[in-house]
Write a protein that holds these residues in place. Structure first.
Motif, PDB file in Angstrom:
ATOM      1  N   GLU A  61       1.259  -0.726  13.708  1.00  0.00           N
ATOM      2  CA  GLU A  61       0.963  -2.165  13.735  1.00  0.00           C
ATOM      3  C   GLU A  61       1.197  -2.789  12.360  1.00  0.00           C
ATOM      4  O   GLU A  61       1.729  -3.897  12.252  1.00  0.00           O
ATOM      5  CB  GLU A  61      -0.475  -2.422  14.191  1.00  0.00           C
ATOM      6  CG  GLU A  61      -0.764  -2.016  15.609  1.00  0.00           C
ATOM      7  CD  GLU A  61      -1.042  -0.515  15.785  1.00  0.00           C
ATOM      8  OE1 GLU A  61      -1.268   0.203  14.781  1.00  0.00           O
ATOM      9  OE2 GLU A  61      -1.000  -0.066  16.937  1.00  0.00           O
ATOM     10  N   THR A  62       0.799  -2.089  11.304  1.00  0.00           N
ATOM     11  CA  THR A  62       1.017  -2.579   9.936  1.00  0.00           C
ATOM     12  C   THR A  62       2.495  -2.586   9.603  1.00  0.00           C
ATOM     13  O   THR A  62       2.995  -3.521   8.975  1.00  0.00           O
ATOM     14  CB  THR A  62       0.229  -1.729   8.925  1.00  0.00           C
ATOM     15  OG1 THR A  62      -1.162  -1.794   9.260  1.00  0.00           O
ATOM     16  CG2 THR A  62       0.434  -2.215   7.504  1.00  0.00           C
ATOM     17  N   TYR A 120      -0.193  -6.899  -1.545  1.00  0.00           N
ATOM     18  CA  TYR A 120      -0.464  -6.866  -0.101  1.00  0.00           C
ATOM     19  C   TYR A 120      -1.432  -5.725   0.232  1.00  0.00           C
ATOM     20  O   TYR A 120      -2.403  -5.920   0.968  1.00  0.00           O
ATOM     21  CB  TYR A 120       0.844  -6.700   0.686  1.00  0.00           C
ATOM     22  CG  TYR A 120       0.631  -6.584   2.166  1.00  0.00           C
ATOM     23  CD1 TYR A 120       0.584  -7.715   2.969  1.00  0.00           C
ATOM     24  CD2 TYR A 120       0.440  -5.349   2.776  1.00  0.00           C
ATOM     25  CE1 TYR A 120       0.354  -7.625   4.337  1.00  0.00           C
ATOM     26  CE2 TYR A 120       0.207  -5.244   4.140  1.00  0.00           C
ATOM     27  CZ  TYR A 120       0.173  -6.378   4.915  1.00  0.00           C
ATOM     28  OH  TYR A 120      -0.066  -6.271   6.271  1.00  0.00           O
ATOM     29  N   PHE A 121      -1.168  -4.547  -0.311  1.00  0.00           N
ATOM     30  CA  PHE A 121      -2.015  -3.398  -0.006  1.00  0.00           C
ATOM     31  C   PHE A 121      -3.376  -3.480  -0.689  1.00  0.00           C
ATOM     32  O   PHE A 121      -4.389  -3.076  -0.112  1.00  0.00           O
ATOM     33  CB  PHE A 121      -1.299  -2.088  -0.331  1.00  0.00           C
ATOM     34  CG  PHE A 121      -0.303  -1.718   0.725  1.00  0.00           C
ATOM     35  CD1 PHE A 121      -0.698  -1.130   1.915  1.00  0.00           C
ATOM     36  CD2 PHE A 121       1.043  -2.004   0.557  1.00  0.00           C
ATOM     37  CE1 PHE A 121       0.213  -0.820   2.910  1.00  0.00           C
ATOM     38  CE2 PHE A 121       1.965  -1.698   1.544  1.00  0.00           C
ATOM     39  CZ  PHE A 121       1.544  -1.108   2.728  1.00  0.00           C
ATOM     40  N   ARG A 132       3.909  -5.631  11.318  1.00  0.00           N
ATOM     41  CA  ARG A 132       3.469  -6.854  10.641  1.00  0.00           C
ATOM     42  C   ARG A 132       4.233  -7.062   9.334  1.00  0.00           C
ATOM     43  O   ARG A 132       4.700  -8.161   9.040  1.00  0.00           O
ATOM     44  CB  ARG A 132       1.971  -6.759  10.350  1.00  0.00           C
ATOM     45  CG  ARG A 132       1.150  -7.860  10.933  1.00  0.00           C
ATOM     46  CD  ARG A 132      -0.317  -7.885  10.580  1.00  0.00           C
ATOM     47  NE  ARG A 132      -0.929  -6.730   9.983  1.00  0.00           N
ATOM     48  CZ  ARG A 132      -1.533  -5.746  10.649  1.00  0.00           C
ATOM     49  NH1 ARG A 132      -1.589  -5.781  11.961  1.00  0.00           N
ATOM     50  NH2 ARG A 132      -2.091  -4.742  10.015  1.00  0.00           N
ATOM     51  N   LEU A 133       4.367  -5.999   8.549  1.00  0.00           N
ATOM     52  CA  LEU A 133       5.087  -6.104   7.283  1.00  0.00           C
ATOM     53  C   LEU A 133       6.563  -6.396   7.504  1.00  0.00           C
ATOM     54  O   LEU A 133       7.153  -7.202   6.771  1.00  0.00           O
ATOM     55  CB  LEU A 133       4.919  -4.829   6.464  1.00  0.00           C
ATOM     56  CG  LEU A 133       3.738  -4.840   5.515  1.00  0.00           C
ATOM     57  CD1 LEU A 133       3.467  -3.452   4.977  1.00  0.00           C
ATOM     58  CD2 LEU A 133       3.956  -5.816   4.384  1.00  0.00           C
ATOM     59  N   ILE A 181      -0.593   4.068   6.941  1.00  0.00           N
ATOM     60  CA  ILE A 181       0.049   2.889   7.524  1.00  0.00           C
ATOM     61  C   ILE A 181       0.336   3.174   8.992  1.00  0.00           C
ATOM     62  O   ILE A 181       1.139   4.044   9.316  1.00  0.00           O
ATOM     63  CB  ILE A 181       1.362   2.550   6.796  1.00  0.00           C
ATOM     64  CG1 ILE A 181       1.121   2.402   5.300  1.00  0.00           C
ATOM     65  CG2 ILE A 181       1.970   1.289   7.370  1.00  0.00           C
ATOM     66  CD1 ILE A 181       2.398   2.217   4.517  1.00  0.00           C
ATOM     67  N   GLU A 182      -0.305   2.423   9.844  1.00  0.00           N
ATOM     68  CA  GLU A 182      -0.097   2.579  11.275  1.00  0.00           C
ATOM     69  C   GLU A 182       1.058   1.687  11.724  1.00  0.00           C
ATOM     70  O   GLU A 182       1.465   0.772  11.013  1.00  0.00           O
ATOM     71  CB  GLU A 182      -1.387   2.256  12.022  1.00  0.00           C
ATOM     72  CG  GLU A 182      -2.498   3.234  11.643  1.00  0.00           C
ATOM     73  CD  GLU A 182      -3.807   2.944  12.337  1.00  0.00           C
ATOM     74  OE1 GLU A 182      -3.947   1.868  12.969  1.00  0.00           O
ATOM     75  OE2 GLU A 182      -4.707   3.789  12.235  1.00  0.00           O
ATOM     76  N   ASN A 221      -5.275  -6.219   1.457  1.00  0.00           N
ATOM     77  CA  ASN A 221      -5.553  -5.880   2.857  1.00  0.00           C
ATOM     78  C   ASN A 221      -6.244  -4.539   3.062  1.00  0.00           C
ATOM     79  O   ASN A 221      -6.820  -4.300   4.125  1.00  0.00           O
ATOM     80  CB  ASN A 221      -4.254  -5.922   3.662  1.00  0.00           C
ATOM     81  CG  ASN A 221      -3.751  -7.334   3.831  1.00  0.00           C
ATOM     82  OD1 ASN A 221      -4.299  -8.100   4.602  1.00  0.00           O
ATOM     83  ND2 ASN A 221      -2.725  -7.699   3.087  1.00  0.00           N
ATOM     84  N   PHE A 222      -6.175  -3.648   2.063  1.00  0.00           N
ATOM     85  CA  PHE A 222      -6.732  -2.313   2.232  1.00  0.00           C
ATOM     86  C   PHE A 222      -7.619  -1.879   1.064  1.00  0.00           C
ATOM     87  O   PHE A 222      -7.989  -0.713   0.980  1.00  0.00           O
ATOM     88  CB  PHE A 222      -5.598  -1.287   2.409  1.00  0.00           C
ATOM     89  CG  PHE A 222      -4.788  -1.528   3.646  1.00  0.00           C
ATOM     90  CD1 PHE A 222      -5.204  -1.047   4.874  1.00  0.00           C
ATOM     91  CD2 PHE A 222      -3.605  -2.248   3.586  1.00  0.00           C
ATOM     92  CE1 PHE A 222      -4.445  -1.265   6.018  1.00  0.00           C
ATOM     93  CE2 PHE A 222      -2.842  -2.475   4.721  1.00  0.00           C
ATOM     94  CZ  PHE A 222      -3.267  -1.982   5.945  1.00  0.00           C
TER      95      PHE A 222
END
Length: 120
Positions: free
Chosen positions: A50-51, A32-33, A54-55, A47-48, A36-37
């Motif tokens: 919002e993340t 995932y990371f 979402r997770l 990690i904000e 996405n990153f």
């Protein structure tokens, strides 16, 4: 050797680092990371909130609909990354991460910064 993954907090006032959570060979979360990153070995990602949200939603969807695991958070292959099955180990990781990300929703993000990092 193997995939070690950490969530840790940095206190924005003292600059102290605090281990928040540890995962061993949870390759799906690593994927995932990476996806996405663009995370590289030993890199770190802030990690904000919002993340985190979402997770948490994603992990809960898998908890309550395990047949969706392969589509929502597929295993990620790499050197010494552990099992590639959607078995008890995979779902134990999902449960632990869901709990961790649930609690991460209540971190004081004005005081702390949450990071994800991994190495293998």
């Amino acid at each position: 050797m193997g995939l070690d993954m950490y969530l840790y907090l940095e206190d924005n006032e003292t600059k102290e680092f605090i281990e928040y959570s540890y995962y061993r060979k949870f390759n799906a979360l690593q994927g995932y990371f990476v996806d996405n990153f663009s995370l590289e070995n030993c890199g770190k990602v802030e990690i904000e909130i919002e993340t985190v949200s979402r997770l948490y939603i994603l992990l809960n969807e898998i908890r309550y609909n395990p047949e969706k695991a392969e589509v929502l958070l597929p295993v990620y292959k790499g050197p010494f990354f552990g099992s590639y099955e959607y078995d008890k180990i995979y779902h134990n990781h999902i449960n632990q991460a869901a709990s961790d990300f649930y609690h991460a929703k209540f971190i004081n993000y004005n005081r702390f910064t949450l990071y994800y990092t991994s190495n293998w």
